[in-house]
Design a protein around this motif. Structure first.
Motif, PDB file in Angstrom:
ATOM      1  N   LEU A 191       0.831  -1.212   0.000  1.00  0.00           N
ATOM      2  CA  LEU A 191       0.000   0.000   0.000  1.00  0.00           C
ATOM      3  C   LEU A 191       0.860   1.254   0.000  1.00  0.00           C
ATOM      4  CD1 LEU A 191      -2.840  -0.950   2.533  1.00  0.00           C
ATOM      5  CD2 LEU A 191      -2.949  -0.899   0.033  1.00  0.00           C
ATOM      6  N   GLY A 192       1.980   1.228   0.721  1.00  0.00           N
ATOM      7  CA  GLY A 192       2.880   2.380   0.733  1.00  0.00           C
ATOM      8  C   GLY A 192       3.500   2.631  -0.625  1.00  0.00           C
ATOM      9  N   ILE A 193       3.923   1.570  -1.298  1.00  0.00           N
ATOM     10  CA  ILE A 193       4.490   1.717  -2.643  1.00  0.00           C
ATOM     11  C   ILE A 193       3.440   2.240  -3.611  1.00  0.00           C
ATOM     12  CG2 ILE A 193       5.440   0.429  -4.594  1.00  0.00           C
ATOM     13  CD1 ILE A 193       6.814  -1.406  -2.577  1.00  0.00           C
ATOM     14  N   LEU A 194       2.221   1.708  -3.512  1.00  0.00           N
ATOM     15  CA  LEU A 194       1.139   2.171  -4.388  1.00  0.00           C
ATOM     16  C   LEU A 194       0.855   3.649  -4.170  1.00  0.00           C
ATOM     17  CD1 LEU A 194      -1.100   1.521  -6.424  1.00  0.00           C
ATOM     18  CD2 LEU A 194      -2.557   0.870  -4.499  1.00  0.00           C
ATOM     19  N   ALA A 195       0.834   4.084  -2.915  1.00  0.00           N
ATOM     20  CA  ALA A 195       0.593   5.499  -2.625  1.00  0.00           C
ATOM     21  C   ALA A 195       1.694   6.385  -3.191  1.00  0.00           C
ATOM     22  CB  ALA A 195       0.466   5.705  -1.115  1.00  0.00           C
ATOM     23  N   ALA A 196       2.945   5.917  -3.102  1.00  0.00           N
ATOM     24  CA  ALA A 196       4.066   6.706  -3.619  1.00  0.00           C
ATOM     25  C   ALA A 196       4.023   6.801  -5.141  1.00  0.00           C
ATOM     26  CB  ALA A 196       5.384   6.098  -3.160  1.00  0.00           C
ATOM     27  N   LEU A 197       3.690   5.689  -5.788  1.00  0.00           N
ATOM     28  CA  LEU A 197       3.642   5.697  -7.256  1.00  0.00           C
ATOM     29  C   LEU A 197       2.455   6.492  -7.795  1.00  0.00           C
ATOM     30  CD1 LEU A 197       4.593   1.970  -8.011  1.00  0.00           C
ATOM     31  CD2 LEU A 197       6.064   4.000  -8.098  1.00  0.00           C
ATOM     32  N   ARG A 198       1.415   6.654  -6.994  1.00  0.00           N
ATOM     33  CA  ARG A 198       0.244   7.456  -7.393  1.00  0.00           C
ATOM     34  C   ARG A 198       0.219   8.761  -6.592  1.00  0.00           C
ATOM     35  NH1 ARG A 198       0.662   3.736 -10.278  1.00  0.00           N
ATOM     36  NH2 ARG A 198      -0.913   2.306 -11.083  1.00  0.00           N
ATOM     37  N   HIS A 199       1.377   9.355  -6.433  1.00  0.00           N
ATOM     38  CA  HIS A 199       1.527  10.537  -5.588  1.00  0.00           C
ATOM     39  C   HIS A 199       0.578  11.659  -6.007  1.00  0.00           C
ATOM     40  CE1 HIS A 199       3.327  13.354  -2.918  1.00  0.00           C
ATOM     41  NE2 HIS A 199       3.892  14.090  -3.866  1.00  0.00           N
ATOM     42  N   ASN A 200      -0.176  12.167  -5.001  1.00  0.00           N
ATOM     43  CA  ASN A 200      -1.119  13.283  -5.176  1.00  0.00           C
ATOM     44  C   ASN A 200      -2.281  12.948  -6.112  1.00  0.00           C
ATOM     45  OD1 ASN A 200       0.044  15.055  -3.369  1.00  0.00           O
ATOM     46  ND2 ASN A 200       1.400  15.971  -4.916  1.00  0.00           N
ATOM     47  N   ARG A 201      -2.521  11.679  -6.365  1.00  0.00           N
ATOM     48  CA  ARG A 201      -3.716  11.259  -7.086  1.00  0.00           C
ATOM     49  C   ARG A 201      -4.745  10.747  -6.076  1.00  0.00           C
ATOM     50  NH1 ARG A 201      -1.044   7.862 -12.193  1.00  0.00           N
ATOM     51  NH2 ARG A 201       0.409   9.503 -12.847  1.00  0.00           N
ATOM     52  N   TRP A 202      -5.919  10.381  -6.562  1.00  0.00           N
ATOM     53  CA  TRP A 202      -6.991  10.008  -5.645  1.00  0.00           C
ATOM     54  C   TRP A 202      -6.634   8.764  -4.826  1.00  0.00           C
ATOM     55  CZ3 TRP A 202      -9.447   5.312  -5.787  1.00  0.00           C
ATOM     56  CH2 TRP A 202      -9.286   4.547  -6.948  1.00  0.00           C
ATOM     57  N   VAL A 203      -5.860   7.842  -5.445  1.00  0.00           N
ATOM     58  CA  VAL A 203      -5.451   6.646  -4.701  1.00  0.00           C
ATOM     59  C   VAL A 203      -4.576   7.037  -3.526  1.00  0.00           C
ATOM     60  CG1 VAL A 203      -4.148   4.487  -4.829  1.00  0.00           C
ATOM     61  CG2 VAL A 203      -5.598   5.191  -6.751  1.00  0.00           C
ATOM     62  N   ASP A 204      -3.661   7.963  -3.755  1.00  0.00           N
ATOM     63  CA  ASP A 204      -2.787   8.431  -2.688  1.00  0.00           C
ATOM     64  C   ASP A 204      -3.584   9.099  -1.577  1.00  0.00           C
ATOM     65  OD1 ASP A 204      -0.470   9.096  -1.288  1.00  0.00           O
ATOM     66  OD2 ASP A 204      -0.199  10.962  -2.385  1.00  0.00           O
ATOM     67  N   HIS A 205      -4.566   9.896  -1.938  1.00  0.00           N
ATOM     68  CA  HIS A 205      -5.385  10.585  -0.934  1.00  0.00           C
ATOM     69  C   HIS A 205      -6.187   9.586  -0.095  1.00  0.00           C
ATOM     70  CE1 HIS A 205      -4.099  14.268  -2.645  1.00  0.00           C
ATOM     71  NE2 HIS A 205      -4.877  14.228  -3.714  1.00  0.00           N
ATOM     72  N   VAL A 206      -6.752   8.579  -0.762  1.00  0.00           N
ATOM     73  CA  VAL A 206      -7.529   7.571  -0.042  1.00  0.00           C
ATOM     74  C   VAL A 206      -6.638   6.788   0.924  1.00  0.00           C
ATOM     75  CG1 VAL A 206      -8.836   5.423  -0.298  1.00  0.00           C
ATOM     76  CG2 VAL A 206      -9.303   7.357  -1.816  1.00  0.00           C
ATOM     77  N   LEU A 207      -5.454   6.395   0.463  1.00  0.00           N
ATOM     78  CA  LEU A 207      -4.554   5.617   1.310  1.00  0.00           C
ATOM     79  C   LEU A 207      -4.009   6.462   2.461  1.00  0.00           C
ATOM     80  CD1 LEU A 207      -2.605   3.519  -1.345  1.00  0.00           C
ATOM     81  CD2 LEU A 207      -4.375   2.752   0.235  1.00  0.00           C
ATOM     82  N   ARG A 208      -3.792   7.743   2.233  1.00  0.00           N
ATOM     83  CA  ARG A 208      -3.352   8.607   3.327  1.00  0.00           C
ATOM     84  C   ARG A 208      -4.447   8.756   4.381  1.00  0.00           C
ATOM     85  NH1 ARG A 208      -0.754  14.082   1.238  1.00  0.00           N
ATOM     86  NH2 ARG A 208      -2.189  13.768  -0.500  1.00  0.00           N
ATOM     87  N   LEU A 209      -5.697   8.866   3.934  1.00  0.00           N
ATOM     88  CA  LEU A 209      -6.812   8.900   4.871  1.00  0.00           C
ATOM     89  C   LEU A 209      -6.897   7.588   5.648  1.00  0.00           C
ATOM     90  CD1 LEU A 209      -9.355  10.296   5.978  1.00  0.00           C
ATOM     91  CD2 LEU A 209     -10.630   9.311   4.048  1.00  0.00           C
ATOM     92  N   PHE A 210      -6.695   6.481   4.948  1.00  0.00           N
ATOM     93  CA  PHE A 210      -6.675   5.157   5.569  1.00  0.00           C
ATOM     94  C   PHE A 210      -5.605   5.093   6.653  1.00  0.00           C
ATOM     95  CE2 PHE A 210      -4.704   0.944   5.666  1.00  0.00           C
ATOM     96  CZ  PHE A 210      -5.781   0.118   5.911  1.00  0.00           C
ATOM     97  N   SER A 211      -4.414   5.628   6.372  1.00  0.00           N
ATOM     98  CA  SER A 211      -3.313   5.578   7.342  1.00  0.00           C
ATOM     99  C   SER A 211      -3.572   6.500   8.528  1.00  0.00           C
ATOM    100  CB  SER A 211      -1.993   5.957   6.666  1.00  0.00           C
ATOM    101  OG  SER A 211      -1.985   7.325   6.281  1.00  0.00           O
ATOM    102  N   ILE A 212      -4.175   7.652   8.284  1.00  0.00           N
ATOM    103  CA  ILE A 212      -4.477   8.572   9.386  1.00  0.00           C
ATOM    104  C   ILE A 212      -5.490   7.947  10.340  1.00  0.00           C
ATOM    105  CG2 ILE A 212      -5.559  10.782   9.960  1.00  0.00           C
ATOM    106  CD1 ILE A 212      -4.334  11.900   7.375  1.00  0.00           C
ATOM    107  N   ILE A 213      -6.527   7.331   9.779  1.00  0.00           N
ATOM    108  CA  ILE A 213      -7.530   6.666  10.621  1.00  0.00           C
ATOM    109  C   ILE A 213      -6.891   5.519  11.390  1.00  0.00           C
ATOM    110  CG2 ILE A 213      -9.661   5.325  10.608  1.00  0.00           C
ATOM    111  CD1 ILE A 213     -10.528   6.938   8.156  1.00  0.00           C
ATOM    112  N   GLY A 214      -6.024   4.753  10.714  1.00  0.00           N
ATOM    113  CA  GLY A 214      -5.397   3.611  11.356  1.00  0.00           C
ATOM    114  C   GLY A 214      -4.485   3.993  12.512  1.00  0.00           C
ATOM    115  N   THR A 215      -3.694   5.063  12.321  1.00  0.00           N
ATOM    116  CA  THR A 215      -2.796   5.483  13.395  1.00  0.00           C
ATOM    117  C   THR A 215      -3.542   6.198  14.513  1.00  0.00           C
ATOM    118  OG1 THR A 215      -2.327   7.492  12.105  1.00  0.00           O
ATOM    119  CG2 THR A 215      -0.766   5.664  11.916  1.00  0.00           C
ATOM    120  N   SER A 216      -4.741   6.693  14.246  1.00  0.00           N
ATOM    121  CA  SER A 216      -5.511   7.417  15.259  1.00  0.00           C
ATOM    122  C   SER A 216      -6.494   6.521  16.011  1.00  0.00           C
ATOM    123  CB  SER A 216      -6.293   8.568  14.609  1.00  0.00           C
ATOM    124  OG  SER A 216      -5.440   9.432  13.884  1.00  0.00           O
ATOM    125  N   LEU A 217      -6.884   5.419  15.389  1.00  0.00           N
ATOM    126  CA  LEU A 217      -7.911   4.558  15.974  1.00  0.00           C
ATOM    127  C   LEU A 217      -7.315   3.669  17.057  1.00  0.00           C
ATOM    128  CD1 LEU A 217     -10.930   3.725  15.607  1.00  0.00           C
ATOM    129  CD2 LEU A 217     -10.099   1.878  14.126  1.00  0.00           C
TER     130      LEU A 217
END
Length: 250
Positions: free
Chosen positions: A50-76
């Protein structure tokens, strides 16, 4: 006095466990190792990908979704994630058991003389005994705790892998390889990915150490009899000797 006894290998007697602390620890370590063994594989594989996918799709919708996923995961909190999974899959849908390691009928089988115990890890011993029904039951009890631990850890590894991969993709040797005509996938797989994994391996190692030390909150949430759950049971009963033994072990 306690330190002198520890130097001789005597950790004391557990009032809550009604046996020596050393036996309590080694009696519950196999359950924690089994949980860690099943959790670390999806943690590393999924989190890194997932980290590699987010980096390769930097600043695209996939990256935004995965960053939201990571923020929720580290906060939950892990106990909240576990409770939500229990409410959905155990209480409402009744697809999974609510806790423990085995159903009562299989627990009686495992505790009987007919069962050949090798590792004290039920899924692996079930394979060695050729009992796939026991394996399936033990795996069903592990699924929700593993999923809880994996989601929290995926978020951490995702962020570390993404940051490391983005930094690596900006290096001069990556630009040179692309300028020479290599395909982007070849550059990522052969050059960028191996170098980006150095900090990821370090973080993954700490994740594994944390799992082996006993994930107290997750084990308590699912009533999973690992070393972390045993530690939580000893602390409110003021079983100081047992708590000291677990702290020393960790």
């Amino acid at each position: 006095r306690w330190i002198r006894n520890v130097a001789r290998g005597d950790l004391g007697f557990s009032n809550t466990g009604k046996e020596p602390v050393k036996d309590v620890i080694f009696g519950h370590v196999p359950a924690t190792i089994e949980l860690a063994a099943w959790a670390i594989v999806p943690i590393i594989l999924v989190g890194v990908q997932l980290g590699i996918l987010a980096a390769l799709r930097h600043n695209r919708w996939v990256d935004h979704v995965l960053r939201l996923f990571s923020i929720i995961g580290t906060s939950l909190p892990s106990f909240l994630a576990g409770l939500l999974l229990l409410m959905l899959f155990a209480a409402r849908l009744k697809w999974m058991p609510t806790g423990g390691r085995l159903a009562p009928e299989y627990q009686r089988l495992v505790d009987s003389p007919a069962w050949h115990t090798v590792t004290k890890m039920y899924t692996f011993d079930a394979i060695l005994n050729g009992r796939w029904d026991v394996f399936a039951d033990a795996a069903s009890h592990l699924l929700l705790p593993v999923l809880t631990l994996s989601y929290i850890s995926w978020a951490v590894l995702l962020r570390v892998t993404r940051s490391s991969m983005l930094e690596t993709l900006r290096q001069d040797y990556v630009r040179t390889a692309l300028a020479k005509g290599l395909s982007r996938s070849a550059v990522v797989q052969r050059h960028a990915r191996p170098n980006a994994m150095l900090p990821v391996v370090t973080v993954a190692g700490w994740q594994l150490i944390g799992l082996l030390g006993g994930v107290a909150i997750t084990e308590t949430t699912f009533s999973y009899p690992g070393i972390g759950k045993r530690f939580v049971d000893a602390a409110p009963n003021l079983d100081v000797v047992t708590v000291l033994g677990f702290v020393l072990f960790n």
